[in-house]
Design a protein around this motif. Structure first.
Motif, PDB file in Angstrom:
ATOM      1  N   THR A 218       9.270 -14.616   0.351  1.00  0.00           N
ATOM      2  CA  THR A 218       9.420 -13.411  -0.463  1.00  0.00           C
ATOM      3  C   THR A 218      10.054 -13.739  -1.812  1.00  0.00           C
ATOM      4  N   ASN A 219      11.084 -14.579  -1.796  1.00  0.00           N
ATOM      5  CA  ASN A 219      11.736 -14.967  -3.051  1.00  0.00           C
ATOM      6  C   ASN A 219      10.797 -15.782  -3.931  1.00  0.00           C
ATOM      7  N   ARG A 220      10.043 -16.669  -3.312  1.00  0.00           N
ATOM      8  CA  ARG A 220       9.097 -17.491  -4.074  1.00  0.00           C
ATOM      9  C   ARG A 220       8.039 -16.616  -4.730  1.00  0.00           C
ATOM     10  N   LEU A 221       7.556 -15.631  -3.999  1.00  0.00           N
ATOM     11  CA  LEU A 221       6.543 -14.726  -4.531  1.00  0.00           C
ATOM     12  C   LEU A 221       7.126 -13.856  -5.637  1.00  0.00           C
ATOM     13  N   ARG A 222       8.337 -13.374  -5.441  1.00  0.00           N
ATOM     14  CA  ARG A 222       8.992 -12.533  -6.453  1.00  0.00           C
ATOM     15  C   ARG A 222       9.231 -13.317  -7.740  1.00  0.00           C
ATOM     16  N   ASP A 223       9.565 -14.594  -7.597  1.00  0.00           N
ATOM     17  CA  ASP A 223       9.785 -15.425  -8.788  1.00  0.00           C
ATOM     18  C   ASP A 223       8.485 -15.648  -9.570  1.00  0.00           C
ATOM     19  N   ALA A 224       7.359 -15.511  -8.894  1.00  0.00           N
ATOM     20  CA  ALA A 224       6.075 -15.761  -9.554  1.00  0.00           C
ATOM     21  C   ALA A 224       5.580 -14.566 -10.352  1.00  0.00           C
ATOM     22  N   GLY A 225       6.113 -13.384 -10.112  1.00  0.00           N
ATOM     23  CA  GLY A 225       5.662 -12.208 -10.849  1.00  0.00           C
ATOM     24  C   GLY A 225       6.030 -10.915 -10.141  1.00  0.00           C
ATOM     25  N   GLU A 226       5.440  -9.814 -10.595  1.00  0.00           N
ATOM     26  CA  GLU A 226       5.710  -8.501 -10.009  1.00  0.00           C
ATOM     27  C   GLU A 226       4.926  -8.337  -8.707  1.00  0.00           C
ATOM     28  N   VAL A 227       5.652  -8.051  -7.629  1.00  0.00           N
ATOM     29  CA  VAL A 227       5.028  -7.901  -6.311  1.00  0.00           C
ATOM     30  C   VAL A 227       4.991  -6.425  -5.943  1.00  0.00           C
ATOM     31  N   THR A 228       3.810  -5.931  -5.567  1.00  0.00           N
ATOM     32  CA  THR A 228       3.679  -4.541  -5.141  1.00  0.00           C
ATOM     33  C   THR A 228       2.893  -4.484  -3.833  1.00  0.00           C
ATOM     34  N   PHE A 229       3.168  -3.437  -3.068  1.00  0.00           N
ATOM     35  CA  PHE A 229       2.464  -3.184  -1.817  1.00  0.00           C
ATOM     36  C   PHE A 229       1.935  -1.764  -1.849  1.00  0.00           C
ATOM     37  N   GLU A 230       0.630  -1.607  -1.635  1.00  0.00           N
ATOM     38  CA  GLU A 230      -0.014  -0.302  -1.735  1.00  0.00           C
ATOM     39  C   GLU A 230      -0.791   0.006  -0.466  1.00  0.00           C
ATOM     40  N   VAL A 231      -0.814   1.271  -0.092  1.00  0.00           N
ATOM     41  CA  VAL A 231      -1.621   1.731   1.028  1.00  0.00           C
ATOM     42  C   VAL A 231      -2.475   2.901   0.552  1.00  0.00           C
ATOM     43  N   HIS A 232      -3.793   2.773   0.700  1.00  0.00           N
ATOM     44  CA  HIS A 232      -4.740   3.781   0.221  1.00  0.00           C
ATOM     45  C   HIS A 232      -5.441   4.440   1.403  1.00  0.00           C
ATOM     46  N   ASP A 233      -5.698   5.752   1.274  1.00  0.00           N
ATOM     47  CA  ASP A 233      -6.397   6.458   2.349  1.00  0.00           C
ATOM     48  C   ASP A 233      -7.912   6.467   2.159  1.00  0.00           C
ATOM     49  N   GLY A 234      -8.405   5.918   1.063  1.00  0.00           N
ATOM     50  CA  GLY A 234      -9.836   5.778   0.860  1.00  0.00           C
ATOM     51  C   GLY A 234     -10.543   7.015   0.354  1.00  0.00           C
ATOM     52  N   ARG A 235      -9.815   8.078   0.098  1.00  0.00           N
ATOM     53  CA  ARG A 235     -10.474   9.288  -0.389  1.00  0.00           C
ATOM     54  C   ARG A 235     -10.808   9.205  -1.874  1.00  0.00           C
ATOM     55  N   ALA A 236     -10.293   8.186  -2.541  1.00  0.00           N
ATOM     56  CA  ALA A 236     -10.630   7.922  -3.941  1.00  0.00           C
ATOM     57  C   ALA A 236     -10.839   6.422  -4.111  1.00  0.00           C
ATOM     58  N   GLY A 237     -11.925   6.057  -4.791  1.00  0.00           N
ATOM     59  CA  GLY A 237     -12.187   4.652  -5.094  1.00  0.00           C
ATOM     60  C   GLY A 237     -12.464   3.783  -3.883  1.00  0.00           C
ATOM     61  N   LEU A 238     -13.053   4.356  -2.848  1.00  0.00           N
ATOM     62  CA  LEU A 238     -13.235   3.602  -1.597  1.00  0.00           C
ATOM     63  C   LEU A 238     -14.087   2.355  -1.782  1.00  0.00           C
ATOM     64  N   GLU A 239     -15.194   2.473  -2.489  1.00  0.00           N
ATOM     65  CA  GLU A 239     -16.108   1.329  -2.608  1.00  0.00           C
ATOM     66  C   GLU A 239     -15.422   0.154  -3.297  1.00  0.00           C
ATOM     67  N   GLY A 240     -14.649   0.429  -4.333  1.00  0.00           N
ATOM     68  CA  GLY A 240     -13.931  -0.643  -5.023  1.00  0.00           C
ATOM     69  C   GLY A 240     -12.865  -1.267  -4.141  1.00  0.00           C
TER      70      GLY A 240
END
Length: 373
Positions: A176-198
């Motif tokens: 986690t620290n190594r990844l954070r040092d490499a840049g901005e880390v985000t975690f997203e959860v989508h329900d697929g009701r928008a932009g599903l194909e992408g």
């Protein structure tokens, strides 16, 4: 699809949309997993060329649908509509009485062998079916398939973290620290009701790791699998149970999870990651973020990791759920021969697989997947 409605001769009649809606309503009401709902199985049957064989064994009580079991009807057998893309399978029943009646119908359906794969004994209706079959006196063959890990997420997340091994906690912090040092880390959860194909395009690209492409096991390597997971995503998004999760580094997706959230369980079906970021352990970090997300969701009590109990899953798991293959041989006259043939085939398959090198297994898997395409 058809419905088997009576014991005598197991009458089969065409299924209409009204019965499908009743099937889905029952599955939701009794808390069955999504993998036995008509939306999932309609997508499965269409993708893998089994739509014309799909049937529904039903129990009616006081004018209401009380139990149902999806099946594939062949000339000599009834089989579960399952394959390697099926996480688990079970009957659907309002109560033990309905499940018992379903077992009676299954034993008298007049189709020879009954073969149920990926059967989940932890589901109440499955336990009742197994008990009824055991007490019926017919010949059966019950074989373990796998132990699928799960995580209890209904308690204290801090206590869960303390329960991890020291090595796992240290490794997570380091990655986690190594990844954070490499840049901005985000975690997203989508329900697929928008932009599903992408979202699916980005997710399936991450799931298609080089070694999976070489073996032909990636979703993008198999047109049938691509059709299936795309159709399931559309259905699940419409039902508001789809959850597509991404771990991003400076906005770029580096890990992906295809999950379905229904009732009190989050089902983790597929994991993908960008191997160019392997030094950051994106799969492990993603799994930890998904666990954190599950703990934070009101009403969720379990994150089901599904599949085999691989080491990275076992390190997090609270326990495992058994899955098995149940073969029923109702004909007392030829059951011994049928059972002996099934045992011999299983033993031969196990012997041959154990004799193969890992390289040979990989080559055969690639050939099998090419043939499927």
């Amino acid at each position: 699809m058809s419905s088997i409605r009576s014991v005598a001769g197991a009458a089969i009649s065409p299924i209409d949309p009204a019965l499908e809606r009743r099937w889905d309503r029952l599955a939701v009401e009794v808390g069955s997993p999504p993998f036995v709902r008509p939306g999932w199985l309609r997508a499965w049957a269409a993708a893998f060329g089994r739509a014309s064989h799909l049937r529904l064994l039903t129990v009616e009580r006081d004018g209401e649908l009380a139990a149902a079991l999806p099946l594939l009807a062949g000339r000599w057998a009834l089989r579960s509509p399952t394959n390697s893309e099926t996480p688990l399978f079970c009957p659907i029943a309002a109560d033990a009485e309905a499940a018992g009646r379903l077992a009676d119908l299954l034993l008298t359906a007049g189709r020879g062998v009954v073969d149920l794969d990926a059967l989940a004994p932890q589901e109440t209706a499955s336990r009742t079916l197994l008990e009824e079959v055991a007490h019926s006196g017919v010949s059966v063959l019950r074989r373990p398939l796998r132990q699928s890990p799960y995580i209890d997420v209904g308690g204290d997340p801090a206590a869960f973290q303390r329960g991890l091994s020291k090595n796992r906690r240290h490794g997570l912090r380091r990655l986690t620290n190594r990844l954070r040092d490499a840049g901005e880390v985000t975690f997203e959860v989508h329900d697929g009701r928008a932009g599903l194909e992408g979202l699916l395009r980005d997710g399936f690209r991450l799931e298609a790791r080089p070694w999976k492409r070489a073996a032909g096991s990636a979703i993008l390597s198999r047109p049938a699998a691509l059709r299936f997971y795309t159709a399931v995503a559309r259905w699940a998004a419409a039902q508001d149970i789809l959850r597509l999760a991404f771990l991003r580094l400076d906005g770029r997706p580096i890990a992906f999870g295809y999950t379905i959230q229904q009732h009190s369980t989050l089902y983790f079906l597929k994991l993908g990651m960008d191997d160019a970021y392997q030094r950051f352990g994106p799969g492990v970090v993603f799994t930890q973020r998904l666990i954190d997300h599950a703990f934070a969701q009101p009403g969720l009590t379990q994150l089901d990791l599904l599949g085999e109990n691989e080491q990275y899953k076992a390190d997090f798991a609270s326990g495992t759920h058994e899955q098995l293959r149940l073969q029923i041989f109702p004909s007392r006259r030829i059951a011994p021969l049928q059972r002996a043939a099934a045992v011999s085939a299983a033993e031969l398959r196990t012997y041959l697989v154990n004799r193969m090198s890992e390289q040979t297994r990989t080559r055969l898997s690639a050939v099998r997947n090419r043939l499927r395409r």
